[in-house]
Design an enzyme around this catalytic site. Structure first.
Site, short mmCIF file in Angstrom:
data_model
loop_
_atom_site.label_atom_id
_atom_site.label_comp_id
_atom_site.label_asym_id
_atom_site.label_seq_id
_atom_site.Cartn_x
_atom_site.Cartn_y
_atom_site.Cartn_z
N LYS A 94 0.82 -1.21 0.00
CA LYS A 94 0.00 0.00 0.00
C LYS A 94 0.86 1.27 0.00
CE LYS A 94 -2.47 -1.19 3.70
NZ LYS A 94 -3.50 -1.09 4.77
N LYS A 111 2.82 2.18 2.55
CA LYS A 111 2.87 2.72 3.92
C LYS A 111 4.11 2.22 4.65
CE LYS A 111 -2.03 3.29 4.96
NZ LYS A 111 -3.05 3.02 5.98
#
Length: 152
Positions: A44, A46
């Protein structure tokens, strides 16, 4: 028995996270929280301060959370809804409309965020602090983890 399911990274746990989880728990009898794994967060884009095991332990120590499960990918939500017999899937309103397809399996709700707090804003503020100050903050956060460990 009404079972609620939500997901999140839950890095740098803050009052917004707690408010969301408590509001979700108030909707039913059992709250299951999927905490994103480190590998899924990398997909993602992150970067987390704490690893999966620590984040899962912190979330699991909250009184409103009944069960923590790992979130490995986007697709598992429908599988988890079926496996855990979920009545309500709930998530923050910043995801409004993104999980409407799950409405064929359970009720889907989007709850408003707590104003003026987000992990993204916390990380942005931290990025503007010098490295000595960051070390002090991390030590404080490690102290929170020590408190959670002591509660076991």
């Amino acid at each position: 028995m009404k079972t609620i399911l939500t997901y999140g990274t839950f890095d740098l746990l803050h009052v917004g996270h707690v408010n969301l989880l408590e509001r979700l728990r108030a909707l039913g009898d059992k709250l299951i929280v999927g905490v994103s794994t480190d590998e899924f967060n990398l997909l993602k884009g992150k970067q987390c301060i704490y690893g999966y095991a620590e984040r899962a332990k912190i979330v699991g120590a909250l009184g409103c959370v009944d069960l923590v499960i790992p979130e490995h990918n986007w697709e598992q939500k429908s599988e988890d809804i079926k496996e855990y017999n979920i009545d309500i899937f709930g998530i923050g309103a910043d995801w409004q409309g993104k999980f409407d397809e799950l409405q064929t399996l359970c009720e889907v709700i989007y709850l408003p965020r707590t104003p003026s707090i987000s992990t993204t804003s916390l990380k942005k503020a931290l990025s503007q602090i010098d490295s000595d100050a960051i070390q002090k903050i991390k030590q404080g956060l490690d102290g929170v983890l020590d408190i959670v460990k002591a509660l076991e």
